[in-house]
Design a protein around this motif. Structure first.
Motif, PDB file in Angstrom:
ATOM      1  N   GLU A 257       0.861  -1.185   0.000  1.00  0.00           N
ATOM      2  CA  GLU A 257       0.000   0.000   0.000  1.00  0.00           C
ATOM      3  C   GLU A 257       0.898   1.236   0.000  1.00  0.00           C
ATOM      4  N   ARG A 264      -4.231   2.512  -4.177  1.00  0.00           N
ATOM      5  CA  ARG A 264      -4.199   2.217  -2.749  1.00  0.00           C
ATOM      6  C   ARG A 264      -5.609   2.309  -2.176  1.00  0.00           C
ATOM      7  N   ASP A 266      -6.194   0.470   1.046  1.00  0.00           N
ATOM      8  CA  ASP A 266      -6.040   0.100   2.469  1.00  0.00           C
ATOM      9  C   ASP A 266      -6.887  -1.115   2.842  1.00  0.00           C
TER      10      ASP A 266
END
Length: 390
Positions: A257, A264, A266
């Motif tokens: 990440e 990205r 998460d």
């Protein structure tokens, strides 16, 4: 001479017999004018049911020789000829009804031994418990691996009168741990709490925990993620400032990440993995944390189950808690779950359980509705009417 003697004996016998008859006639039965009291039991109530009940002006209920209720025709709105047992603790009681009348000056009574059974034995309430291990509190009570929901509840002056709630249990696939690392130094009251449709009064387990200012790794980020099914979501403080961190599965790096990467998100999805248990970690290194830091959880990818769309219903427990029955529909999108109370959206204690006392303050009849979306079954929707009493 003999005839005269016989005549006197005969007369004396008649006099004695007459006196004896008069005595029998004049001696009344002292209880003949007393009412014949009685009562019967109907569930949680004792009900007076003797002949002449309506004509008896006053009688009284006694429990273990203590006067508990007076029944009087002078107060028709209150007289119900009944004694409720619902507020009595389990045990054996001597219950009597007693009365006096002008014709029954000494009074009369009727008594029975009444046994009140303990009806709480069917409650599946866990005995909550945790222990401290360094910077972590670990729940270790019996059944912790199977309980659907419990939570950590943290209070303290350092929280400015706020309360931290961290949900755990099978519904949340938690790690049964609470980290003290994010708390400021000071004294906290930390409790385990639990509630479910079959257990509405679990006894909380609380301890006063002191957090000391001795964290030698305070420059490292406090990594953390939560598990929702097979999807893992990183949700630690400062995540938007952490440039890079990695996801690991069984020690192998599987995803990076990076703030510089537009992809990205998460999160990490285990749905492509075979059924089994995997050690999943997120790890990071920063200039202030050169030795690195990690956070790990054992995550179970379950065997696929056949989904029966007919096994969906709402359960009303004691008119205070409404829950979705034990789910066989396992592909419900948690973000799609919506609970409403009389048309207004409410926040449940878990996605599957809503508690009325969190949202209403008055007795009454309320409509509780649940709605969600399943990939297999489509829209799932159900409403129930609940007659709520505090």
């Amino acid at each position: 001479m003999n005839n005269k003697k016989f005549l006197w004996v005969y007369l004396f016998t008649l006099i004695l017999g007459f006196a004896s008859c008069e005595e029998d006639i004049d001696t009344p039965d002292e209880n003949s004018e007393c009412p014949k009291l009685s009562f019967k039991q109907d569930g949680e109530n004792l009900i007076a049911d003797f002949e002449g009940l309506k004509d008896l002006e006053v009688y009284e209920w006694f429990v273990d020789d203590q006067l508990v209720e007076t029944e009087s025709i002078l107060n028709d709105n209150q007289r119900d000829n009944m004694l409720s047992l619902k507020d009595y603790n389990p045990g054996t009681y001597n219950v009597c009804i007693k009365a006096e009348t002008p014709d029954c000056g000494q009074g009369t009574e009727f008594c029975k031994e009444i046994v009140i059974e303990d009806t709480t034995t069917g409650e599946s309430c866990p005995t909550l418990k945790y222990e401290q291990d360094g910077d972590y509190l670990i729940a270790n009570f019996e059944g912790v691996e199977t309980i659907a929901f419990y939570a950590w509840q943290v209070t303290g002056e350092q929280l400015d009168n706020e309360t931290i709630i961290e949900n755990e249990g099978v519904d949340f696939q938690g790690d049964n741990k609470f980290s003290l690392k994010d708390l400021k130094p000071g004294m906290y009251t930390i409790c385990l709490i639990s509630e479910s449709p079959t257990c509405t009064q679990a006894e909380p387990f609380c301890k006063d925990i002191e957090v000391k200012n001795d964290n030698s790794n305070e420059s490292c980020p406090e990594l953390k993620f939560i598990v929702e099914g097979t999807i893992l979501f990183a949700n630690f403080s400062g995540i938007d400032q952490l440039g890079v961190y990695e996801w690991f599965v069984d020690g192998q790096s599987v995803e990076i990440e990076d703030l510089q990467n537009q992809d990205r998100d998460d999160s990490f999805d285990l749905s492509g993995y075979n059924p089994g248990t995997y050690s999943v970690c997120i790890k990071a290194e920063t200039a202030d944390c050169p030795n690195g830091v990690e956070f790990c959880v054992d995550v179970v990818v379950p065997e696929p189950q056949q989904i029966d769309c007919t096994k969906f219903d709402l359960i009303n427990s004691r008119d205070k808690v409404v829950g979705v029955n034990k789910p066989t529909i396992t592909d419900i999108d948690p973000d799609s779950v919506v609970w409403t109370l009389d048309g207004n959206v409410i926040t449940p204690i878990t996605p599957r359980v809503a508690r009325l006392k969190d949202h209403v303050t008055q007795d009454g009849t309320y409509e509780i509705c649940y709605k969600s979306v399943s990939q297999t079954c489509g829209v799932l929707e159900k409403c129930v009417q609940v007659n709520y009493k505090q």
